[in-house]
Enzyme design. Structure first.
Site, PDB file in Angstrom:
ATOM      1  CE1 TYR A 130      -4.051   1.940   0.291  1.00 13.71           C
ATOM      2  CE2 TYR A 130      -2.533   3.454   1.362  1.00 13.71           C
ATOM      3  CZ  TYR A 130      -3.737   3.212   0.744  1.00 13.71           C
ATOM      4  OH  TYR A 130      -4.627   4.241   0.560  1.00 13.71           O
ATOM      5  CG  ASN A 214      -6.103   6.974   5.494  1.00 13.32           C
ATOM      6  OD1 ASN A 214      -6.383   5.774   5.631  1.00 13.32           O
ATOM      7  ND2 ASN A 214      -6.674   7.734   4.579  1.00 13.32           N
ATOM      8  CB  SER A 237       7.794   9.496  12.037  1.00 17.85           C
ATOM      9  OG  SER A 237       9.106   9.054  11.866  1.00 17.85           O
ATOM     10  CD  GLN A 259      11.952  10.997  11.705  1.00 19.52           C
ATOM     11  OE1 GLN A 259      10.874  10.408  11.608  1.00 19.52           O
ATOM     12  NE2 GLN A 259      12.854  10.969  10.734  1.00 19.52           N
ATOM     13  CG  HIS A 262       7.895  12.372   8.483  1.00 23.32           C
ATOM     14  ND1 HIS A 262       7.657  12.002   7.193  1.00 23.32           N
ATOM     15  CD2 HIS A 262       9.148  11.946   8.771  1.00 23.32           C
ATOM     16  CE1 HIS A 262       8.736  11.373   6.717  1.00 23.32           C
ATOM     17  NE2 HIS A 262       9.652  11.340   7.645  1.00 23.32           N
ATOM     18  CD  GLU A 327       9.635   5.339  12.958  1.00 25.05           C
ATOM     19  OE1 GLU A 327       9.268   6.436  13.446  1.00 25.05           O
ATOM     20  OE2 GLU A 327       9.315   4.980  11.805  1.00 25.05           O
ATOM     21  CG  HIS A 328      13.915   6.952  12.935  1.00 27.13           C
ATOM     22  ND1 HIS A 328      12.614   7.417  12.857  1.00 27.13           N
ATOM     23  CD2 HIS A 328      14.151   6.316  11.758  1.00 27.13           C
ATOM     24  CE1 HIS A 328      12.092   7.085  11.681  1.00 27.13           C
ATOM     25  NE2 HIS A 328      12.998   6.411  10.997  1.00 27.13           N
ATOM     26  CG  ASP A 361      13.985   8.730   6.417  1.00 26.70           C
ATOM     27  OD1 ASP A 361      13.623   7.713   7.039  1.00 26.70           O
ATOM     28  OD2 ASP A 361      13.837   9.887   6.856  1.00 26.70           O
ATOM     29  CD  GLU A 415      -1.276 -32.567  25.979  1.00 24.80           C
ATOM     30  OE1 GLU A 415      -1.671 -32.619  24.800  1.00 24.80           O
ATOM     31  OE2 GLU A 415      -0.325 -31.857  26.355  1.00 24.80           O
ATOM     32  CG  HIS A 420      -3.164 -36.639  19.431  1.00 25.04           C
ATOM     33  ND1 HIS A 420      -4.488 -36.305  19.276  1.00 25.04           N
ATOM     34  CD2 HIS A 420      -2.460 -35.545  19.015  1.00 25.04           C
ATOM     35  CE1 HIS A 420      -4.576 -35.083  18.795  1.00 25.04           C
ATOM     36  NE2 HIS A 420      -3.365 -34.593  18.621  1.00 25.04           N
TER      37      HIS A 420
END
Lengths: 433, 433
Positions: A130, A214, A237, A259, A262, A327-328, A361, A415, A420
């Site tokens: 996407y 979004n 971000s 950042q 953004h 994140e960074h 980036d 069990e 089994h």
């Protein structure tokens, strides 16, 4: 004003905890709308996608016109300047080189019991990427999503990118071409996610969906998770810079602003052992904000979410950084590697003053799709493994079954799973009989 | 009656597609209830958890009594027979040996531009393992969840396991002890997931939650995803057996029943090149169903969801198997490896007649937490990487920045992200100035 915090204030811990718990983004409640869109696309396929595209993107398409044709792509990419093309190609080459060694190894061995064991990695057959439209339509993100998929060996790569009012970003198409994307559709929103997950007459379904979007896209990804794989639900971000004395305040200011620009919800934080540097950076930010093109967005982010934190020492810096799980993370101190080793919880680390986050980036090589909102505590940036899966393999010999089968039978009985146990017992009886 | 399909029937494709699209489980609509439970636990912490435990598990606890004490655990595990303990220990040892080589390698290198690049893997700090209570309380699942976490290096391992009416399964506690679990709480349902994700006064929050559960647990995991990592949303179990002539029909029948007995919604499918074997297996299933303890569950699963599919050849078998993307795949044909190589989409593969799937549930070594509902197309069984995350690392030298910085600047400008470009430009100017 951004938050200013110093370790020697009495309420430091309380104010840091407040900063950490700050809710930067009001989750829009779009889930019911998204549920309706997904149901509509599942029921009516192309027709639903076309109607929703007309409504949300003000774009009348036919089913045949949803995909960019080869001629349309060629015409668009011809508009890209040679310099932009060269920059994209350099970025693609470096991203490919970084991700290639992420391809995992298969394994197989025979153990002491005589069992053959191992695993096998294979790519997903088809992936959908996407790509947001409009202002946040980033060709670099096309590369960052598509190249790991291609390195993984994904057979079919699909991009959906809305083109509101028909406006196309030729660099997005060029990036898709460079990365080897097979199909590009001019659709977006929850309808694009639904089409990728469930398929329509025109768009064959995919197995994995990645890429930012979004609130509608995020809600749709959460809803189709399970039907297909998804990468993550990305939030705004963030950057954390840890710097000691002797750094250039303007460089740090620009890194923070890269950042902040953004998104108003983005967050930029400086942690420093040097109070004077903290003040100088804050001043440098204000100077840069006077002329920056995106000064309204960046200024709002800095005022509302920014922070300068003065710490006692780098041990405290590391402890706070791990709680932020950024994140960074930029590390600009004398021994960058030593500090990095103390901070396990970060998406991507940029070491030393010559490594601005913006390098990462675009052309550094590592992926820029990274875990936000403290999710670096448990998740990784996008990588080749996101487009592969591991199948485990086992083969018993009669001897191996004799050695370990009785334990399996016993556990099955404990069990209350009789069949089994019997499936093992029937074979053991043959061996003993 | 289970579905019988043969490749030479005219409507084969339509009926196979119908089998594939079959909805075996009505998703209970518990999402609103779960949203309420999560909000309640976030708001009231321990008090909410205790009230919900009293309501759903008919168990009055105090905050201090939520965790099993060391003495309680010792008393419970003392009740386990030496044989059961030995079987669990063998299973644990084999699971550990299989997962140990899954620990990933860090990487670092310097590229032609002079950039130092690489990545680093680190474990999540704390993981929570959900273990169902009552009938489906499987000690083997404790091992399968906890051991990969331990191999990954997770620092704190928490188990939640409801004990309805106070009934405890001592084998679950022993498995937790063997696997090195740090804390075990007698709570379950959405309230346990909420407590693990958000924490309470008694239970510190974790970073990752794994393990199977009912509809409430699944909905809660979907809701807390993002706040913490989760493994997957598991559906009912499935097995696909591909067999050629000359196999023992009773062995195959038992293997099919060992999934069917899990759950009425489970699915067991046989694909064979030999119509006679198909009939013989169906007959053998009926014989076994006369005496099986769980014959009502297994019988309903087989009648409602079972299938026998006769195919032209193994190429067709592989094509159908890839569309099914089974959780468990048993291959019992002459050249098992060759057929396995044609089927990328499967969670776990069991090769040859001496490898009943039940071996994999307990002592084979590979994990038994596997992708269901066709999600093997894009996801893997639980493994060590589920408890680790990768941080990317980059360090530029001035020379490296000179080499690749201008491309980054250009791409930043093309994306209208001025501060990104300036953060590179300011450094380049210093080098050139």
């Amino acid at each position: 004003m951004p938050v200013f915090l110093s370790f020697d204030e009495a309420d430091f811990e309380a104010r840091f905890a407040q900063l950490l718990g700050m809710k930067r983004e009001e989750a829009e409640d779009v889930d019911q709308a998204v549920a309706g869109i997904i149901a509509d696309v599942r029921a009516r396929g192309d027709d639903a996608v076309l109607e929703l595209t007309a409504r949300y993107d003000r774009l009348e398409l036919t089913a045949a016109g949803m995909a960019f044709s080869a001629a349309e792509i060629a015409a668009e990419v011809a508009r890209v300047s040679p310099e932009d093309r060269a920059a994209l190609e350099l970025a693609a080459e470096r991203i490919r080189a970084y991700h290639a060694p992420q391809r995992p190894e298969d394994a197989s061995w025979v153990d002491a019991a005589g069992a053959s064991l191992g695993w096998r990695w294979t790519p997903v057959s088809a992936a959908g990427l996407y790509v947001p439209g409009g202002l946040a339509s980033y060709p670099s993100s096309v590369l960052m999503n598509a190249i790991p998929a291609k390195v993984a060996g994904v057979g079919r790569l699909v991009v959906t990118c809305p083109t509101p009012d028909g406006v196309v970003n030729p660099l997005v198409l060029l990036a898709a071409q460079i990365a080897g994307v097979d199909e590009v559709y001019r659709i977006g929103g929850a309808q694009a996610i639904a089409a990728l997950a469930y398929g329509t007459d025109t768009i064959a379904p995919v197995d994995k969906i990645t890429g930012p979007g979004n609130a509608f896209v995020a809600a749709a990804k959460r809803r189709v998770f399970g039907r297909v794989g998804i990468d993550m639900i990305a939030g705004p971000s963030e950057i954390l810079v840890i710097a000691d004395a002797g750094n250039d305040p303007d460089w740090i200011a620009l890194d923070l602003l890269s950042q902040a620009e953004h998104d108003q919800s983005a967050q930029a934080i400086l942690i420093t052992t040097d109070a004077a540097l903290g003040k100088a950076v804050a001043a440098a930010v204000e100077v840069r904000l006077q002329t920056l093109e995106r000064r309204e967005i960046a200024g709002a982010s800095w005022r509302d979410n920014g922070a300068v934190i003065v710490v006692r020492d780098l041990v405290q810096a590391a402890a706070l950084a791990n709680r932020i799980a950024p994140e960074h993370l930029e590390i600009m101190v004398e021994d960058c590697e030593a500090l990095a080793a103390m901070i396990p919880h970060a998406g991507a680390i940029f070491l030393g003053p010559w490594t601005p986050e913006a390098i990462g980036d675009y052309v550094g090589g590592p992926n820029h799709v990274l875990p936000t909102a403290r999710s670096a505590r448990f998740s990784s940036g996008l990588n080749v493994l996101d487009f592969m899966k591991r199948t485990t393999m086992a083969r018993m010999t009669p001897e191996a079954l004799k050695a370990i089968g009785p334990a399996a039978e016993r556990l099955a009985i404990s069990e209350s799973l009789e069949a089994h146990g019997l499936s093992v017992r029937a074979r053991l009886d043959r061996l003993n009989g």
